[in-house]
Scaffold this motif. Structure first.
Motif, PDB file in Angstrom:
ATOM      1  N   THR A 129      20.636  56.934  23.966  1.00 11.23           N
ATOM      2  CA  THR A 129      19.265  57.440  23.903  1.00 11.23           C
ATOM      3  C   THR A 129      18.555  56.820  22.712  1.00 11.23           C
ATOM      4  OG1 THR A 129      19.903  59.548  24.918  1.00 11.23           O
ATOM      5  CG2 THR A 129      17.827  59.496  23.704  1.00 11.23           C
ATOM      6  N   ALA A 130      17.377  56.234  22.976  1.00 10.96           N
ATOM      7  CA  ALA A 130      16.657  55.529  21.915  1.00 10.96           C
ATOM      8  C   ALA A 130      15.214  55.321  22.337  1.00 10.96           C
ATOM      9  CB  ALA A 130      17.323  54.196  21.619  1.00 10.96           C
ATOM     10  N   PRO A 131      14.323  55.035  21.372  1.00 13.55           N
ATOM     11  CA  PRO A 131      12.945  54.672  21.725  1.00 13.55           C
ATOM     12  C   PRO A 131      12.921  53.343  22.478  1.00 13.55           C
ATOM     13  CG  PRO A 131      13.165  55.184  19.371  1.00 13.55           C
ATOM     14  CD  PRO A 131      14.547  55.063  19.913  1.00 13.55           C
ATOM     15  N   MET A 132      11.923  53.171  23.324  1.00 10.54           N
ATOM     16  CA  MET A 132      11.752  51.915  24.045  1.00 10.54           C
ATOM     17  C   MET A 132      10.649  51.094  23.404  1.00 10.54           C
ATOM     18  SD  MET A 132      12.127  52.788  28.100  1.00 10.54           S
ATOM     19  CE  MET A 132      13.233  51.460  28.555  1.00 10.54           C
ATOM     20  N   VAL A 133      10.783  49.757  23.525  1.00  8.00           N
ATOM     21  CA  VAL A 133       9.742  48.868  23.028  1.00  8.00           C
ATOM     22  C   VAL A 133       9.631  47.684  23.989  1.00  8.00           C
ATOM     23  CG1 VAL A 133      11.409  47.713  21.492  1.00  8.00           C
ATOM     24  CG2 VAL A 133       8.947  47.463  21.081  1.00  8.00           C
ATOM     25  N   TYR A 134       8.394  47.340  24.328  1.00  8.71           N
ATOM     26  CA  TYR A 134       8.127  46.229  25.244  1.00  8.71           C
ATOM     27  C   TYR A 134       7.953  44.959  24.427  1.00  8.71           C
ATOM     28  CZ  TYR A 134       5.497  43.312  28.577  1.00  8.71           C
ATOM     29  OH  TYR A 134       5.060  42.293  29.389  1.00  8.71           O
ATOM     30  N   VAL A 135       8.670  43.888  24.823  1.00 12.55           N
ATOM     31  CA  VAL A 135       8.623  42.635  24.062  1.00 12.55           C
ATOM     32  C   VAL A 135       8.197  41.462  24.945  1.00 12.55           C
ATOM     33  CG1 VAL A 135      10.288  43.366  22.313  1.00 12.55           C
ATOM     34  CG2 VAL A 135      11.109  42.292  24.433  1.00 12.55           C
ATOM     35  N   GLY A 136       7.351  41.725  25.928  1.00 18.59           N
ATOM     36  CA  GLY A 136       6.844  40.650  26.769  1.00 18.59           C
ATOM     37  C   GLY A 136       7.952  39.935  27.506  1.00 18.59           C
ATOM     38  N   GLN A 137       7.974  38.597  27.385  1.00 19.33           N
ATOM     39  CA  GLN A 137       9.014  37.801  28.030  1.00 19.33           C
ATOM     40  C   GLN A 137      10.202  37.539  27.104  1.00 19.33           C
ATOM     41  OE1 GLN A 137       7.175  34.306  29.701  1.00 19.33           O
ATOM     42  NE2 GLN A 137       5.702  35.509  30.917  1.00 19.33           N
ATOM     43  N   GLY A 138      10.198  38.215  25.966  1.00 18.58           N
ATOM     44  CA  GLY A 138      11.386  38.196  25.114  1.00 18.58           C
ATOM     45  C   GLY A 138      11.578  36.956  24.269  1.00 18.58           C
TER      46      GLY A 138
END
Length: 296
Positions: A129-138
């Protein structure tokens, strides 16, 4: 000149090359090849073995992989091949038993349909369990822009830019297209993937807690991509384009907490190559030439 023909079948992906097995020869000692329909039946049989298995395909080391091996060996026996044997190949095995993804955003909990990345790290039984973060195409720059991802679950758009048919023809030995349907407008849009391996490794190197791949290049509700081999450093799941868009909407609106679970067992186990010999003229004497036929 005397010949022996060696048929070699690599069981991860079995193709129609087994059509080279023979029926009875005619008076001119010519081999009568199997019909298209017969070869298609073999492909369909092998597909069904995988489809009815636990994972929906013949993943190496699984029961369906073993069943597929036996199927090919039985066909070789029916065809009358000689010196048939199975060669064990030792490899890493990974057998997921449970995988799921749950997100909490705006006080609401949502279960997202997902699939496992092969050979990704397993989580504890209760998941991570953890916060999510969006990083585009990585890319490295996109990770930098997102800030620290240590201890977080990263969400990445996985892409497969269209490849023009004209470009693929450069690397093709043969093309059969009597109706001229393979034009550049029919570019392949699901292979090759350009950023899965790199973005997964970037997430791992930055100590992310997990990795969620949005398969942007697949059909809207498809969350499976079977042939990527993760290095086992962090847990990894994949989701469909539609679910990915919904998840990105939640992330753009505020904080999202997620629990990802991927449990199972791993070890070292066998898969098999299956060999059989089609005897040539003067079989049984020392041959001065061999023809090896291999399928991928």
């Amino acid at each position: 000149m005397k010949y022996k023909v060696l048929l070699f079948l690599f069981l991860f992906f079995i193709s129609v090359i087994i059509g080279c097995s023979s029926n009875d020869s005619n008076d001119n000692n010519l081999v009568e090849l199997a019909s298209d329909d017969e070869m298609y039946e073999w492909i369909e049989d092998l597909w069904l073995i995988g489809d009815q298995g636990e994972y929906g395909y013949r993943m190496p080391g699984t029961a369906s992989d073993m069943e597929g091996t036996d199927y090919v060996e039985n066909r070789f026996n029916e065809f009358g091949l000689q010196n048939i044997f199975k060669e064990p190949v030792s490899l890493k095995t990974s057998f997921p038993t449970e995988w799921n993804l749950e997100v909490v955003a705006g006080g609401e909990t949502t279960d997202i349909n997902c699939y496992f990345l092969r050979y990704a790290k397993f989580t504890p039984d209760n998941g991570v369990t953890a916060p999510m973060v969006y990083v585009g195409q990585g890319s490295a720059d996109e990770f930098d822009a997102a800030g620290s991802v240590t201890g977080k679950i990263v969400v990445v758009d996985i892409i497969a830019p269209p490849t023009a048919v004209s470009l693929m023809e450069i690397f093709s030995i043969y093309k059969y297209d009597p109706d001229d349907t393979l034009t550049d407008d029919n570019a392949m849009e699901n292979w090759p993937i350009s950023n899965l391996k790199e973005s997964y490794e970037e997430a791992s190197n930055r100590d992310a807690a997990g990795f969620v791949a949005i398969l942007t290049f697949t059909a809207t509700n498809n969350n499976q991509y079977l042939h990527y081999y993760a290095d086992g450093s962090i847990p990894g799941l994949s989701i469909s384009p539609a679910d990915g868009e919904n998840l990105k909407s939640l992330l753009s609106a505020g904080s999202v907490q997620a629990t990802m679970k991927l449990t199972g067992s791993e070890g070292i186990g066998p898969t098999y190559n299956v060999y059989g010999t089609v005897p040539g003229k003067n079989y049984g004497t020392e041959a001065d030439q061999f023809i090896a036929v291999q399928s991928h």
